[in-house]
Design a protein around this motif. Structure first.
Motif, PDB file in Angstrom:
ATOM      1  N   UNK A 147       4.224   6.615 -13.588  1.00  0.00           N
ATOM      2  CA  UNK A 147       3.175   6.879 -12.307  1.00  0.00           C
ATOM      3  C   UNK A 147       2.133   5.741 -12.586  1.00  0.00           C
ATOM      4  N   UNK A 148       1.457   5.552 -11.554  1.00  0.00           N
ATOM      5  CA  UNK A 148       0.234   4.622 -11.587  1.00  0.00           C
ATOM      6  C   UNK A 148       0.380   3.705 -10.637  1.00  0.00           C
ATOM      7  N   UNK A 149      -0.474   2.670 -10.455  1.00  0.00           N
ATOM      8  CA  UNK A 149      -0.556   1.523  -9.525  1.00  0.00           C
ATOM      9  C   UNK A 149      -0.133   0.335 -10.002  1.00  0.00           C
ATOM     10  N   UNK A 150       0.714  -0.059  -9.235  1.00  0.00           N
ATOM     11  CA  UNK A 150       1.368  -1.402  -9.579  1.00  0.00           C
ATOM     12  C   UNK A 150       0.855  -2.758  -8.635  1.00  0.00           C
ATOM     13  N   UNK A 195     -10.854  -1.619  -4.870  1.00  0.00           N
ATOM     14  CA  UNK A 195      -9.634  -2.750  -4.651  1.00  0.00           C
ATOM     15  C   UNK A 195      -9.646  -2.714  -3.192  1.00  0.00           C
ATOM     16  N   UNK A 196      -9.795  -3.886  -2.569  1.00  0.00           N
ATOM     17  CA  UNK A 196      -9.593  -4.128  -1.146  1.00  0.00           C
ATOM     18  C   UNK A 196      -8.529  -5.363  -0.883  1.00  0.00           C
ATOM     19  N   UNK A 255       0.812  -1.128  -0.023  1.00  0.00           N
ATOM     20  CA  UNK A 255      -0.051   0.064   0.018  1.00  0.00           C
ATOM     21  C   UNK A 255       0.814   1.217   0.060  1.00  0.00           C
ATOM     22  N   UNK A 256       2.160   1.332  -0.298  1.00  0.00           N
ATOM     23  CA  UNK A 256       3.067   2.410  -0.141  1.00  0.00           C
ATOM     24  C   UNK A 256       2.721   3.343  -1.331  1.00  0.00           C
ATOM     25  N   UNK A 257       2.962   4.635  -1.135  1.00  0.00           N
ATOM     26  CA  UNK A 257       2.715   5.618  -2.063  1.00  0.00           C
ATOM     27  C   UNK A 257       4.055   6.111  -1.996  1.00  0.00           C
ATOM     28  N   UNK A 274       0.365 -15.022  -3.600  1.00  0.00           N
ATOM     29  CA  UNK A 274      -0.391 -13.874  -3.195  1.00  0.00           C
ATOM     30  C   UNK A 274       0.103 -12.769  -3.802  1.00  0.00           C
ATOM     31  N   UNK A 275      -0.022 -11.340  -3.246  1.00  0.00           N
ATOM     32  CA  UNK A 275       0.746 -10.198  -3.791  1.00  0.00           C
ATOM     33  C   UNK A 275       0.085  -8.957  -3.046  1.00  0.00           C
ATOM     34  N   UNK A 276       0.554  -7.788  -3.623  1.00  0.00           N
ATOM     35  CA  UNK A 276       0.141  -6.574  -3.046  1.00  0.00           C
ATOM     36  C   UNK A 276       0.179  -5.428  -3.894  1.00  0.00           C
ATOM     37  N   UNK A 277      -0.574  -4.357  -3.345  1.00  0.00           N
ATOM     38  CA  UNK A 277      -0.585  -3.094  -4.594  1.00  0.00           C
ATOM     39  C   UNK A 277       0.561  -1.852  -3.739  1.00  0.00           C
ATOM     40  N   UNK A 278       1.056  -1.359  -4.666  1.00  0.00           N
ATOM     41  CA  UNK A 278       1.828  -0.233  -4.316  1.00  0.00           C
ATOM     42  C   UNK A 278       1.577   0.863  -5.439  1.00  0.00           C
ATOM     43  N   UNK A 279       1.823   2.201  -5.183  1.00  0.00           N
ATOM     44  CA  UNK A 279       1.645   3.201  -6.059  1.00  0.00           C
ATOM     45  C   UNK A 279       2.743   4.343  -6.277  1.00  0.00           C
ATOM     46  N   UNK A 280       3.030   4.448  -7.572  1.00  0.00           N
ATOM     47  CA  UNK A 280       4.141   5.312  -7.903  1.00  0.00           C
ATOM     48  C   UNK A 280       3.398   6.772  -8.177  1.00  0.00           C
ATOM     49  N   UNK A 281       3.683   7.903  -7.674  1.00  0.00           N
ATOM     50  CA  UNK A 281       3.091   9.048  -8.142  1.00  0.00           C
ATOM     51  C   UNK A 281       1.515   9.105  -8.001  1.00  0.00           C
ATOM     52  N   UNK A 282       0.842   9.353  -9.072  1.00  0.00           N
ATOM     53  CA  UNK A 282      -0.602   9.259  -9.006  1.00  0.00           C
ATOM     54  C   UNK A 282      -1.372   7.950  -9.329  1.00  0.00           C
TER      55      UNK A 282
END
Length: 608
Positions: free
Chosen positions: A92-95, A514-515, A32-34, A111-119
């Motif tokens: 930028x975007x969500x990965x 997205x949860x 969940x990091x930005x 499994x996995x996780x989501x992190x965001x770069x910029x917007x």
């Protein structure tokens, strides 16, 4: 009851148990990091070593395109850490970062996780969809691996059990029936072929499961080579080699008698004496004319065989007892000091019992067929009596070692019904009870009748018919237990089940939700909720208030309010959501976008 009591004492002495299934502990970047700029690599940190060369790390951008480069590797040589580098120049975007690795016990975890770069931007697919990308293996492949395991266990029981029967039950009776020995060699041959084929098939199937590929695409030298580099692969590769050695030794006819029988000890009390006649066994008394040798009652004869050949056959067969442990979880799951010996004793006891039953069902008739009807009873009573003595030790050991493993790996009564592993254990328990009941009938009712018939120089009669039926039923029950064991080895133990972070996607009005629920286990959980505009993919920032509740109607748990806070544009976090009951929770999310408009969605989260 004594076995169960001893198992409970063993449980009381157990330390806190670590899990055999690899569990994700930390990620870099954090879940969940930005970030202001894309990282050079993504790292997953587990609580135990995982296979880097045989796993798959994939990083997807918001369009579902893979952005990793190169193969996965262990940073700093640490087996518990696995990482992959990212392509340079990412925007930028969500990965979404996903992993699919093989833990030390041979099971695949993902499994996995989501992190965001910029917007932030809306991911094109959910985590589950991305995990399935490129995966062609399914339930059939996993089930086939379980079948291969079961066939291997059956081969071990048949091969080792046949050898134990020859050494402990047959050889010391002084019987030199060549048709019977030929039947034993045939059983060993079947076990050897089955052992080699199932081991090779398991290596290919493990490659298919690990790669997410089909069996035929994984059955390649390079894939098998990668599997052999894993802990599972080394154990099963050595197992295949041991079977090949056993087959080579079997070609030298190691069970064939060499030389004259020699007198050893008197028979156990209550067991009829035998004499040798024409290369087979006859009833007590004077041997018929043409007898090759006569051993006067109450003496016994041991049939001499080539000791070097017998040792060469025994070493690989007894070494195969280690395969189920070192190719599974009992050699890595804490407490290893209890689980490993318990499993070794379990396999040895199962082999001595089931292999002996197979010999009685498929081979003994070859020896009795050479005799007159009234001469068959002493041989039958002698062989069954000796095997009964072995079974009276093997079955309690089988039960005790099984109970110890079940208690350690299941730990709670609800887990017997709530998990696939627990249900398989429950089936084995019921099969064991039926086996013990049949063993009791054989030992307390049939065997005394056979000994009485031998003393009266009469035919086996009803006792022989009943013995044949009970032995066949015991053999079928044994095969059932082996099949269930194959299924058990495909499941994670109840205490080691790791659901990992749970992720899902839902539509909530004009937004895409997205949860992620982490770690999706009983106790405190953290929820990350990402809202994206369905049209533009940008972070959805029209939310005025976001309400989250959790309920479990099946356990009469009413809706509980989960307080969320804003962690970034369109990003909300619920810290310390206490989901204290195992099962399926209903999570409801209400998005208020104005004083008059609100949207709601709900989804089910399995909590382990």
């Amino acid at each position: 009851m004594r076995a169960i009591a001893l198992a409970l004492v063993a449980l009381a002495l157990l330390p806190a148990s670590a899990l055999a299934h690899a569990t994700l502990q930390q990620t870099v970047p954090q879940r969940g990091a930005k970030l202001d700029k894309p990282p050079a690599e993504v790292t997953f940190r587990f609580d135990e070593s995982v296979e880097a060369s045989f796993g798959a790390l994939r990083i997807f951008d918001s369009k579902g395109q893979e952005v990793q480069t190169g193969k996965a590797f262990h940073p700093g040589g640490k087996g518990a850490d696995i990482a992959v580098k990212l392509k340079p120049g990412l925007g930028d975007g969500t990965y979404t970062a996903t992993y699919r690795v093989v833990s030390a016990d041979g099971h695949v975890v993902s499994s996995g996780f989501v992190f965001t770069v910029g917007e932030a931007s809306a991911p094109s697919e959910s985590l589950d969809q991305l995990l399935a990308t490129g995966s062609k293996s399914g339930k059939i492949t996993t089930a086939a691996l379980g079948v291969a395991r079961a066939l291997q266990y059956a081969a071990i029981a048949l091969g080792l059990g046949t050898l134990i029967f020859f050494l402990a039950c047959w050889r010391r009776l002084g019987v030199t029936s060549r048709p019977f020995i030929a039947k034993l060699e045939r059983l060993l041959l079947v076990a050897g072929i089955l052992g080699v084929v199932s081991a090779v098939a398991a290596l290919a199937l493990q490659g298919a499961v690990g790669e997410g590929a089909t069996f035929w695409s994984a059955a390649r030298p390079d894939t098998i080579k990668e599997v052999l580099g894993t802990r599972f692969g080394r154990a099963w590769g050595i197992g295949a080699a041991l079977w090949i050695i056993a087959l080579i030794v079997l070609a030298t006819k190691p069970l064939r008698p060499r030389g004259e029988p020699r007198v050893v000890d008197p028979p156990p009390e209550g067991e009829p004496a035998l004499v040798l006649a024409g290369g087979a066994a006859s009833a007590r008394g004077t041997a018929p004319s043409g007898a090759a040798a006569t051993i006067p009652a109450p003496a016994r004869a041991a049939v001499p065989v080539s000791t070097p050949h017998l040792v060469a056959l025994s070493v690989p067969l007894f070494a195969l007892v280690l395969l189920p442990s070192f190719g599974g979880h009992t050699s890595v799951q804490s407490p290893v000091a209890i689980l490993l010996p318990a499993n070794l004793l379990h396999v040895l006891a199962m082999s001595a019992w089931l292999g002996g039953i197979a010999v009685l069902v498929f081979a003994l008739r070859a020896a009795t067929a050479e005799l007159e009807p009234d001469q068959r009873t002493p041989l039958l009573a002698g062989v069954v009596g000796r095997f009964s003595a072995i079974a009276s030790i093997a079955l309690p050991v089988l039960l005790l070692s099984g109970v110890v493993q079940a208690i350690v790996e299941v730990r709670s009564f609800p887990a017997l019904l709530d998990s696939a592993f627990g249900r398989a254990v429950l089936i084995k328990v019921m099969v064991a009870v039926a086996i013990i009941a049949l063993g009791y009938i054989n030992r307390q009712e049939i065997l005394p009748e056979l000994r009485k018939a031998a003393a009266d120089d009469s035919t086996p009669g009803k006792a022989g018919v009943l013995l044949r039926r009970t032995l066949r039923l015991e053999f079928l029950l044994g095969l059932t237990a082996i099949a269930v064991t194959g299924a058990l080895s495909s499941y994670a133990p109840s205490v080691a089940e790791s659901s990992g972070p749970y992720a899902t996607t839902a539509i909530i009005g004009p937004a895409r939700l997205e949860v992620t629920v982490d770690p999706a286990k009983v106790g405190p959980n953290q929820l990350h909720l990402y809202l994206f505009d369905r049209k533009t993919g940008a972070a959805f920032e029209q939310t005025k208030e976001l309400d989250v509740t959790a309920a479990m109607p099946s356990k009469n748990v009413p809706p509980l309010t989960l307080n969320s806070h804003v962690a970034g544009p369109g990003h909300y976090v619920v810290d310390g959501a206490t989901l204290s009951v195992k099962g399926k929770w209903i999570i409801s999310v209400t998005d208020r976008v104005s004083d008059f408009d609100q949207y709601q969605t709900r989804f089910t989260v399995p909590i382990q």
